[in-house]
Design a protein around this motif. Structure first.
Motif, mmCIF file in Angstrom:
data_model
loop_
_atom_site.group_PDB
_atom_site.id
_atom_site.type_symbol
_atom_site.label_atom_id
_atom_site.label_comp_id
_atom_site.label_asym_id
_atom_site.label_seq_id
_atom_site.Cartn_x
_atom_site.Cartn_y
_atom_site.Cartn_z
ATOM 1 N N LEU A 250 96.096 71.714 43.575
ATOM 2 C CA LEU A 250 95.930 72.703 43.697
ATOM 3 C C LEU A 250 94.586 73.157 45.072
ATOM 4 N N ASN A 251 93.913 72.493 45.017
ATOM 5 C CA ASN A 251 92.362 72.142 45.338
ATOM 6 C C ASN A 251 91.897 71.067 46.036
ATOM 7 N N LEU A 252 92.097 70.617 47.442
ATOM 8 C CA LEU A 252 91.315 69.185 47.843
ATOM 9 C C LEU A 252 89.715 68.632 47.700
ATOM 10 N N GLY A 253 89.197 69.620 47.221
ATOM 11 C CA GLY A 253 88.117 70.042 46.265
ATOM 12 C C GLY A 253 86.712 70.126 47.970
ATOM 13 N N GLY A 254 85.530 69.896 47.717
ATOM 14 C CA GLY A 254 84.490 70.816 48.827
ATOM 15 C C GLY A 254 85.127 72.224 48.916
ATOM 16 N N ASN A 255 85.055 72.617 50.544
ATOM 17 C CA ASN A 255 85.423 73.608 51.066
ATOM 18 C C ASN A 255 86.645 73.694 51.434
ATOM 19 N N LEU A 256 87.418 73.201 51.172
ATOM 20 C CA LEU A 256 89.008 73.399 51.774
ATOM 21 C C LEU A 256 90.250 73.719 51.216
ATOM 22 N N GLY A 257 89.759 74.125 49.535
ATOM 23 C CA GLY A 257 90.730 74.187 48.550
ATOM 24 C C GLY A 257 91.614 74.034 48.548
ATOM 25 N N ALA A 258 93.064 74.049 48.631
ATOM 26 C CA ALA A 258 94.107 74.710 48.569
ATOM 27 C C ALA A 258 94.797 73.338 49.353
ATOM 28 N N LYS A 259 94.788 73.918 51.203
ATOM 29 C CA LYS A 259 94.959 73.362 52.828
ATOM 30 C C LYS A 259 96.657 73.070 52.431
ATOM 31 N N CYS A 260 97.533 73.318 51.678
ATOM 32 C CA CYS A 260 98.837 73.548 51.399
ATOM 33 C C CYS A 260 99.602 74.104 51.448
ATOM 34 N N THR A 261 100.517 74.492 52.126
ATOM 35 C CA THR A 261 101.967 75.672 51.584
ATOM 36 C C THR A 261 103.073 75.138 51.509
ATOM 37 N N ALA A 262 103.916 75.458 49.652
ATOM 38 C CA ALA A 262 104.907 74.911 49.394
ATOM 39 C C ALA A 262 106.316 75.430 49.866
ATOM 40 N N HIS A 263 106.870 74.370 50.835
ATOM 41 C CA HIS A 263 108.584 74.696 52.133
ATOM 42 C C HIS A 263 108.983 75.143 50.811
ATOM 43 N N ALA A 264 110.337 75.197 51.135
ATOM 44 C CA ALA A 264 111.577 76.417 50.478
ATOM 45 C C ALA A 264 112.179 75.157 49.753
ATOM 46 N N ASP A 265 112.245 74.438 49.955
ATOM 47 C CA ASP A 265 113.216 73.483 48.961
ATOM 48 C C ASP A 265 112.691 72.330 48.651
ATOM 49 N N TRP A 266 113.423 70.994 47.799
ATOM 50 C CA TRP A 266 113.277 70.279 47.075
ATOM 51 C C TRP A 266 112.535 68.807 47.841
ATOM 52 N N ASP A 267 113.003 68.998 48.902
ATOM 53 C CA ASP A 267 113.267 67.753 50.042
ATOM 54 C C ASP A 267 111.818 67.182 50.360
ATOM 55 N N TRP A 268 111.954 65.756 49.668
ATOM 56 C CA TRP A 268 110.217 64.964 50.077
ATOM 57 C C TRP A 268 110.169 64.971 51.796
ATOM 58 N N GLY A 269 110.861 64.676 51.959
ATOM 59 C CA GLY A 269 111.270 64.221 53.681
ATOM 60 C C GLY A 269 111.321 65.004 54.779
#
Length: 319
Positions: A250-269
């Protein structure tokens, strides 16, 4: 009369600070503190970065000791034939080599690390100081049910130059870029001899920022579980671009925010995770020869991706 007058004169001749003089002194002290504070903060950060460097050296030594004992490094994930995100990661297999035998012996390596019988196992939940960079103050365990929670750590291994599937075609492509394996890949083990690019030119460890706020099943810093135990060199250190993971924090902290985009599938690889730190200007990295150096965030992308592969055949310029 004369004596009394002399006493009165002595009394009135005594003089203290005026309000203006006091305010001037306070202002000068404030200026001096303002000038000294950055130097103090820089000295403290230098000490924290040095501790972080030493911890990565110890982890690199543990990997070499594992290699000396078994002839190979741990797998990026292991003991799960479906390459599931519940596989044990390299972290679990170096515990005996970082003086954590009790944690290792507690694990049942024949079951999934998540959702298995070892509810709230010490090996999953314990925050290890040796795995925590002192510059990152987000020392947390995940939220969620007891048999799925894990503690989050800062030091992770290199899975290659694209995503965590680098080197495992056809799942190793990111935006048309076909990745080459790093020293760690899912469900497979590599030896140091496999680093034909040279041990001093092949990354072993770097660091990530553990989220200040996160959802359960984090893909960042969840070192016990394969889906959160690595980084790749597709993005440069401290990249402005978002990571792409199957579970976003949800949040990396500081001024970075989420810095993450979820990809469509569930493949952790398919995870693409950049190394990040709170060290100004870059991250610490451990090379496969055991050396540790500071990698600036301005490193050339082609060079950086080449460092992420073990046998890409790149001719690298100075870095």
């Amino acid at each position: 009369m004369c004596a009394s007058t002399k006493t009165w004169n002595r009394r009135v001749s005594r003089r203290g600070f005026t309000l203006v003089e006091l305010l001037v002194v306070i202002a000068i002290i404030g200026v001096l503190i303002a000038l000294l504070l950055p130097a103090v903060q820089q000295a403290r950060e230098a000490a924290r970065r040095m501790q972080c460097t030493n911890q990565q050296k110890q982890l690199a030594l543990a990997m070499h000791n594992h290699h000396d004992t078994y002839g190979k490094l741990p797998g990026g994930s292991y003991r799960n034939s479906d390459w599931g995100r519940d596989s044990y990661s390299w972290y679990c297999f170096i515990l005996p080599f970082i003086e954590e035998n009790a944690m290792y012996e507690e694990l049942n390596l024949n079951e999934k690390i998540n959702g298995g019988a070892s509810v709230r196992s010490y090996a999953r939940m314990q925050l290890l100081d040796s795995m925590l960079c002192p510059s990152d103050d987000s020392k947390i365990q995940e939220e969620g049910s007891d048999n799925w929670q894990n503690s989050l750590h800062n030091y992770v291994v290199c899975y290659g130059d694209a995503n965590f599937n680098s080197g495992i075609a056809p799942w190793n492509e990111v935006d048309g870029y076909a990745g080459t394996a790093g020293m760690f890949v899912p469900e497979r083990q590599a030896g140091l001899r496999d680093a034909t690019d040279g041990l001093s030119n092949t990354l072993l460890f770097s660091e990530v920022i553990t989220p200040a706020e996160e959802d359960y099943w984090s893909s960042i810093g969840r070192t016990q579980v394969a889906m959160g135990a690595g980084f790749t060199t597709y993005l440069t250190p401290n990249a402005d671009a978002n990571d792409r993971t199957n579970r976003c924090h949800l949040n990396l902290g500081g001024n970075l925010g989420a810095k993450c985009t979820a990809h469509a599938d569930w493949d952790w690889g398919a995870n693409v995770v950049a190394p990040r730190s709170w060290h100004p200007g870059g991250v610490n990295v451990a090379m496969s020869d055991g050396s540790v150096r500071f990698m600036p965030e301005t490193v050339n992308l082609t060079v950086w991706r080449g460092l992420g592969t073990r046998n890409g055949g790149e001719v690298l310029s100075d870095f």
